[in-house]
Scaffold this active site. Sequence first.
Site, PDB file in Angstrom:
ATOM      1  N   THR A  17      -0.494  11.211  15.884  1.00 51.00           N
ATOM      2  CA  THR A  17      -0.165  10.150  14.930  1.00 51.00           C
ATOM      3  C   THR A  17       0.670  10.716  13.786  1.00 51.00           C
ATOM      4  O   THR A  17       1.722  10.142  13.433  1.00 51.00           O
ATOM      5  CB  THR A  17      -1.447   9.492  14.376  1.00 51.00           C
ATOM      6  N   LEU A  18       0.250  11.847  13.248  1.00 48.35           N
ATOM      7  CA  LEU A  18       1.038  12.465  12.175  1.00 48.35           C
ATOM      8  C   LEU A  18       2.425  12.847  12.703  1.00 48.35           C
ATOM      9  O   LEU A  18       3.439  12.588  12.035  1.00 48.35           O
ATOM     10  CB  LEU A  18       0.297  13.693  11.626  1.00 48.35           C
ATOM     11  N   LYS A  38       1.566   1.675  19.120  1.00 58.04           N
ATOM     12  CA  LYS A  38       0.358   2.280  19.693  1.00 58.04           C
ATOM     13  C   LYS A  38      -0.082   1.307  20.780  1.00 58.04           C
ATOM     14  O   LYS A  38      -0.819   0.345  20.507  1.00 58.04           O
ATOM     15  CB  LYS A  38      -0.717   2.435  18.607  1.00 58.04           C
ATOM     16  N   GLY A 117       1.001   7.743  22.583  1.00 62.22           N
ATOM     17  CA  GLY A 117      -0.044   7.617  23.597  1.00 62.22           C
ATOM     18  C   GLY A 117      -1.417   7.653  22.949  1.00 62.22           C
ATOM     19  O   GLY A 117      -1.574   7.441  21.741  1.00 62.22           O
TER      20      GLY A 117
HETATM   21  N1  LIG Z   1      -1.013  19.188   9.822  1.00 59.70           N
HETATM   22  C1  LIG Z   1      -2.205  18.669   9.497  1.00 59.70           C
HETATM   23  N2  LIG Z   1      -2.791  18.962   8.321  1.00 59.70           N
HETATM   24  C2  LIG Z   1      -3.987  18.432   7.988  1.00 59.70           C
HETATM   25  N3  LIG Z   1      -4.657  17.574   8.754  1.00 59.70           N
HETATM   26  C3  LIG Z   1      -4.124  17.235   9.947  1.00 59.70           C
HETATM   27  C4  LIG Z   1      -2.884  17.769  10.388  1.00 59.70           C
HETATM   28  N4  LIG Z   1      -2.605  17.248  11.609  1.00 59.70           N
HETATM   29  C5  LIG Z   1      -3.627  16.434  11.906  1.00 59.70           C
HETATM   30  N5  LIG Z   1      -4.532  16.412  10.926  1.00 59.70           N
HETATM   31  C6  LIG Z   1      -5.756  15.591  10.879  1.00 59.70           C
HETATM   32  O1  LIG Z   1      -6.427  15.736  12.113  1.00 59.70           O
HETATM   33  C7  LIG Z   1      -6.978  14.478  12.497  1.00 59.70           C
HETATM   34  C8  LIG Z   1      -6.498  14.131  13.890  1.00 59.70           C
HETATM   35  O2  LIG Z   1      -5.100  13.905  13.847  1.00 59.70           O
HETATM   36  P1  LIG Z   1      -4.437  12.649  14.537  1.00 59.70           P
HETATM   37  O3  LIG Z   1      -5.256  11.429  14.253  1.00 59.70           O
HETATM   38  O4  LIG Z   1      -2.994  12.592  14.172  1.00 59.70           O
HETATM   39  O5  LIG Z   1      -4.661  13.041  16.100  1.00 59.70           O
HETATM   40  P2  LIG Z   1      -4.114  12.297  17.401  1.00 59.70           P
HETATM   41  O6  LIG Z   1      -3.590  13.357  18.277  1.00 59.70           O
HETATM   42  O7  LIG Z   1      -3.192  11.245  16.972  1.00 59.70           O
HETATM   43  O8  LIG Z   1      -5.428  11.680  18.083  1.00 59.70           O
HETATM   44  P3  LIG Z   1      -5.591  10.367  19.059  1.00 59.70           P
HETATM   45  O9  LIG Z   1      -5.632  10.884  20.458  1.00 59.70           O
HETATM   46  O10 LIG Z   1      -6.906   9.807  18.612  1.00 59.70           O
HETATM   47  O11 LIG Z   1      -4.453   9.445  18.806  1.00 59.70           O
HETATM   48  C9  LIG Z   1      -6.586  13.467  11.430  1.00 59.70           C
HETATM   49  O12 LIG Z   1      -7.639  13.324  10.507  1.00 59.70           O
HETATM   50  C10 LIG Z   1      -5.388  14.102  10.772  1.00 59.70           C
HETATM   51  O13 LIG Z   1      -5.197  13.702   9.440  1.00 59.70           O
HETATM   52 MG   LIG Z   2      -3.373   9.225  17.114  1.00 55.58          MG
END
Ligand SMILES: Nc1ncnc2c1ncn2[C@@H]1O[C@H](COP(=O)(O)OP(=O)(O)OP(=O)(O)O)[C@@H](O)[C@H]1O
Ligand SMILES: [Mg+2]
EC number: 6.3.3.3
Length: 227
Positions: A17-18, A38, A117
Amino acid sequence: MFKGCFVTGTDTGIGKTLGSCVLLTALARHHAKVVGMKPIASGLIPHEGGWASEDALALRAASTLKVPPELDNPISLPDPLSPHLAAARAGRRIELSFLVERYQTLAAQADVVVVEGAGGWYVPLNEQHMMSDLAAALGLPVVLVVGLRLGCLNHAALSAEAIQARGLTLAGWVANRMDPDMACQEENLAWLKTHMTGRGVPLLADIPWQAQPDPARATVTLPTDWT
Ligand SMILES: Nc1ncnc2c1ncn2[C@@H]1O[C@H](COP(=O)(O)OP(=O)(O)OP(=O)(O)O)[C@@H](O)[C@H]1O
Ligand SMILES: [Mg+2]
Ligand SMILES: C[C@H](N)[C@H](N)CCCCCC(=O)O
């Protein structure tokens, strides 16, 4: 012509997501109407008296084109489970054709769509399909977000091989420094750079660890045909 990308990752919870928000923010400097999608969210949070996907909300905040949830988050399932299980619990079946139709309606209104995804490349959607099948059905180039932590080298190499073996374009990868305490982070990054370069896959973004993640705070190099 560049219309967007499909963002997958080495796992769930590794920063897709980030990473998607980082790409949207960078793409918005070159295109007027950028929007995140999404297609399937599993796991919802309370929002404005109802329920919403935290991912869809984050993508929406990074989008310049605002659309209703039916378009940017057509399937939102309450339980934080694999999509096939969350759908079964909600008495639904995830249909690829429905998601492709929603994507096409959204893409017709946008310059660029960044599709995130859920989980990793081979997450099941129903008894027949996986996330990889949705990416293939959308026909978008794929971006792999690698959450830098112990285990990610294997997950990154497996994911990259699977994406390319499917005949899809792996347009780039994103290094997300999600673990501030990762040992030998630079050495791990160096291995990933060598491996991905060997596959012809460029590094699109390097995201620092941030206590309060800000999608504008990343080093981004978009492919020239994306700008
Ligand atoms: N570079 C970063 N610095 C600090 N926190 C982070 C960083 N990258 C991710 N996080 C934190 O880790 C957590 C998981 O990240 P994120 O939600 O983006 O995962 P995702 O891969 O999108 O998961 P999903 O499969 O549920 O979509 C979130 O709380 C996010 O803020
Ligand atoms: Mg995500
Ligand atoms: C609930 C979570 N945040 C994601 N939406 C779905 C992750 C599915 C992972 C399935 C698996 O690989 O075991």
